[in-house]
Design an enzyme around this catalytic site. Structure first.
Site, PDB file in Angstrom:
ATOM      1  N   THR A 179       0.682  -1.178   0.023  1.00 48.61           N
ATOM      2  CA  THR A 179      -0.035  -0.108  -0.120  1.00 48.61           C
ATOM      3  C   THR A 179       0.883   1.311  -0.067  1.00 48.61           C
ATOM      4  O   THR A 179       1.892   1.268   0.683  1.00 48.61           O
ATOM      5  CB  THR A 179      -0.870   0.149   1.094  1.00 48.61           C
ATOM      6  OG1 THR A 179      -0.109  -0.064   2.306  1.00 48.61           O
ATOM      7  CG2 THR A 179      -1.801  -1.070   1.278  1.00 48.61           C
ATOM      8  N   GLU A 324      -6.054  -2.923  -0.591  1.00 49.55           N
ATOM      9  CA  GLU A 324      -6.548  -4.033   0.305  1.00 49.55           C
ATOM     10  C   GLU A 324      -7.698  -4.679  -0.319  1.00 49.55           C
ATOM     11  O   GLU A 324      -8.040  -5.892   0.165  1.00 49.55           O
ATOM     12  CB  GLU A 324      -6.610  -3.540   1.648  1.00 49.55           C
ATOM     13  CG  GLU A 324      -5.608  -3.147   2.451  1.00 49.55           C
ATOM     14  CD  GLU A 324      -5.066  -1.742   2.341  1.00 49.55           C
ATOM     15  OE1 GLU A 324      -5.502  -1.181   1.297  1.00 49.55           O
ATOM     16  OE2 GLU A 324      -4.420  -1.194   3.357  1.00 49.55           O
ATOM     17  N   LYS A 433     -14.054  18.645  11.398  1.00 48.58           N
ATOM     18  CA  LYS A 433     -14.988  18.455  12.383  1.00 48.58           C
ATOM     19  C   LYS A 433     -15.172  20.100  12.904  1.00 48.58           C
ATOM     20  O   LYS A 433     -14.453  20.908  13.490  1.00 48.58           O
ATOM     21  CB  LYS A 433     -14.504  17.918  13.821  1.00 48.58           C
ATOM     22  CG  LYS A 433     -15.634  16.726  13.704  1.00 48.58           C
ATOM     23  CD  LYS A 433     -15.357  15.642  14.877  1.00 48.58           C
ATOM     24  CE  LYS A 433     -16.831  15.195  15.146  1.00 48.58           C
ATOM     25  NZ  LYS A 433     -16.762  14.039  16.060  1.00 48.58           N
TER      26      LYS A 433
HETATM   27  P1  AMP Z   1      -4.908   2.769  -2.661  1.00 49.46           P
HETATM   28  O1  AMP Z   1      -4.928   1.538  -1.785  1.00 49.46           O
HETATM   29  O2  AMP Z   1      -3.565   3.595  -2.618  1.00 49.46           O
HETATM   30  O3  AMP Z   1      -5.594   2.442  -3.685  1.00 49.46           O
HETATM   31  O4  AMP Z   1      -6.028   3.884  -1.926  1.00 49.46           O
HETATM   32  C1  AMP Z   1      -7.464   3.474  -1.293  1.00 49.46           C
HETATM   33  C2  AMP Z   1      -8.019   4.887  -0.988  1.00 49.46           C
HETATM   34  O5  AMP Z   1      -8.290   5.806  -2.105  1.00 49.46           O
HETATM   35  C3  AMP Z   1      -9.207   4.609  -0.458  1.00 49.46           C
HETATM   36  O6  AMP Z   1      -9.518   4.131   0.868  1.00 49.46           O
HETATM   37  C4  AMP Z   1     -10.190   5.942  -0.935  1.00 49.46           C
HETATM   38  O7  AMP Z   1      -9.775   6.629   0.419  1.00 49.46           O
HETATM   39  C5  AMP Z   1      -9.369   6.423  -1.843  1.00 49.46           C
HETATM   40  N1  AMP Z   1     -10.288   6.410  -3.191  1.00 49.46           N
HETATM   41  C6  AMP Z   1     -10.151   5.332  -4.103  1.00 49.46           C
HETATM   42  N2  AMP Z   1     -11.195   5.221  -4.985  1.00 49.46           N
HETATM   43  C7  AMP Z   1     -11.823   6.558  -4.500  1.00 49.46           C
HETATM   44  C8  AMP Z   1     -12.983   7.054  -5.201  1.00 49.46           C
HETATM   45  N3  AMP Z   1     -13.621   6.722  -6.357  1.00 49.46           N
HETATM   46  N4  AMP Z   1     -13.540   8.284  -4.614  1.00 49.46           N
HETATM   47  C9  AMP Z   1     -13.070   8.658  -3.554  1.00 49.46           C
HETATM   48  N5  AMP Z   1     -11.836   8.083  -2.778  1.00 49.46           N
HETATM   49  C10 AMP Z   1     -11.179   6.916  -3.440  1.00 49.46           C
END
Ligand code: AMP
Length: 544
Positions: A179, A324, A433
């Site tokens: 990640t 994940e 917040k």
């Molecule tokens: P990663 O593991 O680097 O792909 O990051 C995952 C995170 O990216 C998720 O937990 C979200 O916070 C964000 N994310 C992925 N897709 C979206 C989406 N379509 N809209 C908003 N946030 C997203």
């Protein structure tokens, strides 16, 4: 019924047998376009598997790749899987220390890399214990190096290809992706054959990305980022034509390739599409035969979705997921009830992150555990997920990362509406917040980027003596645009709740981005640490 294991080798065998002549077109880092097909990819993957096994690679061994989207990188995925090993896709845009950490943590025994990434490999090699360094190129383009490099094309031609895939079970691991955590050490997510095959099935479904044999798919999302949203596997499953753009991710190159190859489906993060729309505006060009664009990784603003759909007749599928979750957890295709609505209402749904496909369960809870809140489209909380392609434990960890009922806490704040559309309002750590109520930084950003002259927008919470925190809007102007704070506030007024109105708007030349193209809120918070709202200077005590 038979126990027919869901294996990655079954995917490539299927593609070779039933869609053998369907093309794989790839831009190599050296420049030329290479035309291959599923049959050739299968043959060469088998040669690679044979070579790996000949070098003593055994089931469960990890093998790293540091590569852009190319046919050779694709072959390593299937070859490594066919040798029973695990492909560890490493993101070359990370810092050298992170790349070193990941390769060592995974104990990668072999490293495949693009010739263009040799400088990275040379810098970190002394800290690694990799047995073989293999450059994904041919003899003609082999770079000079003091490292004992092997040439990919040479190793393929050193074997006869008479090889049977190594027998593994569908629950055995086949992929490892770390990640892009913004804090702490990167964490590895281990995918199994079964989880990858099942997720690819859902990607192919009509309410997923609808990938079919007739599709021409260009995943701009890198193969080193969460399986390139499973598109390479899904294309093998469907027998689709695959277009791999290599390292060139600039809008002009992508547009040219898209038009030349008749791409019908493409996928990337919003930053890429922002650049593409800007390029199309500047050149007056089009998108050829493209009919679907998948946007995910960060929220797709309604203004971006509308531009693709209205100006280019391209349907947007907004998708959400995480490393994940393999990575896809929801797809933003429309249900019939929403399809009947007028376009502005449809757009509201398209801007949400979509619905769970079969294989994914979602729930929103107030505190990250306990009973779900109502699916009323208003009540937000912590988003939890479970299913056969969702993580249970990080690679090498001693304990599971899920609760007793199998739920994984995504770290996202979301709500779900009565049709099942999930909407992310924030990362839990980015929530603002104000006076005890949550303000959604994502919603604010999405509205702000719709303001003419705004290229990128980010919202962070800044301490406030009266309200605890208030939103600060940080904006990058479009080139040549002179948009001002009053312009932006006037645009926001009426489009957002009054009490969400940012207390200040500041302009910056560029936004900090992560290696996967997300705006780095952590960096922005550091940059604006100590920032005080003009109306709050006398009363606030500085934050530490
Ligand atoms: P990663 O593991 O680097 O792909 O990051 C995952 C995170 O990216 C998720 O937990 C979200 O916070 C964000 N994310 C992925 N897709 C979206 C989406 N379509 N809209 C908003 N946030 C997203």
């Amino acid at each position: 019924m038979q126990n027919w294991p869901l294996l990655i080798s079954k995917l490539i065998d299927h593609a070779a047998q039933n869609h053998g002549t369907r093309e794989i077109v790839s831009r190599t880092p050296e420049g030329p376009l290479v035309r291959s097909n599923w049959r050739t990819v299968a043959t060469r993957s088998r040669q690679l598997a044979q070579w790996l096994v000949g070098k003593g690679i055994s089931p469960g061994d990890r093998i790293g790749t540091l590569a852009s989207n190319t046919h050779r990188h694709l072959e390593t995925w299937f070859g490594i899987a066919g040798a029973g090993a695990i492909v560890n896709t490493v993101n070359p845009r990370l810092f050298d220390e992170q790349i070193t950490y990941i390769i060592n943590h995974a104990h990668d025994r072999v490293l495949f890399f693009d010739s263009t990434f040799l400088p990275i490999v040379e810098k970190i090699a002394e800290h690694l214990s990799v047995d073989h360094y293999i450059v994904l190129t041919d003899a003609q383009n082999m770079p000079e190096s003091s490292l004992p490099l092997l040439c990919y094309e040479d190793i393929l031609s050193s074997v006869d290809g008479d090889f049977t895939w190594v027998a593994v079970g569908e629950d055995d691991p086949v992929g490892l992706c770390y990640t892009s955590g913004t804090t702490g050490a990167p964490k590895g997510v281990l995918y199994s054959h079964r989880s990858n095959v099942l997720q690819s099935w859902s990607v192919c479904m009509p309410d997923g990305f609808a990938i079919a044999a007739r599709s021409v798919v260009m995943p701009v999302v890198p193969m080193f980022h969460a399986n390139a949203w499973s598109l390479p596997y899904a294309c093998a499953m469907a027998g689709a034509k695959l277009v791999l753009a290599g390292p060139a991710n600039d809008a002009a190159s992508l547009q040219a390739l898209m038009i030349d190859e008749g791409v019908t489906v493409t996928a990337a993060v919003p930053t890429i599409w922002l650049g593409m729309l800007r390029h199309l505006d500047a050149t007056g060009g089009g998108l050829g035969q493209l009919n679907r664009v998948v946007i995910g990784g960060s929220a797709a603003p309604a203004s971006m979705i509308e531009r693709f759909e209205r100006d280019f007749a391209v349907t947007v599928i907004h998708a959400w997921g995480m490393t994940e979750t393999s990575p896809l957890g929801s797809f933003g295709t429309l249900c019939p009830e929403v399809e009947k609505m007028p376009y502005p209402a449809q757009l509201d749904y398209k801007a949400k992150q979509g619905r769970a496909p079969f294989g994914v369960e979602l729930k929103v809870t107030l505190n990250g555990d306990g009973a779900p809140v109502p699916r009323d489209g208003r009540t937000s909380g912590h988003l939890l997920i479970r299913g056969p392609w969702i993580i249970d434990r990080y690679f090498g960890a001693n304990t599971d990362t899920i609760d007793a009922e199998g739920w994984f806490d995504t770290g996202d704040i979301a709500m779900i509406d009565p049709f099942g559309y999930m909407q992310i309002t924030d990362r839990a750590k980015d929530v603002i917040k104000s006076g005890g109520e949550w303000i959604s930084s994502i919603d604010l950003e999405n509205v702000a980027v719709g303001c003419p002259g705004v290229a990128e927008a980010a919202v962070i919470g800044v301490p406030h003596s009266k309200w605890d925190e208030r939103p600060l809007l940080i904006v990058v102007r479009q080139p040549g645009a002179a948009v001002t704070k009053p312009d932006i506030l006037a645009y926001l007024s009426g489009r957002i709740a009054k009490w969400w109105m940012p207390n200040e708007v500041v302009f910056v030349d560029a936004m900090p981005h992560s290696a996967t193209g997300k705006i780095l809120k952590v960096a922005l918070r550091e940059q604006f640490n100590g920032f005080r709202f003009p109306d709050d200077l006398s009363t606030i005590t500085p934050s530490t």
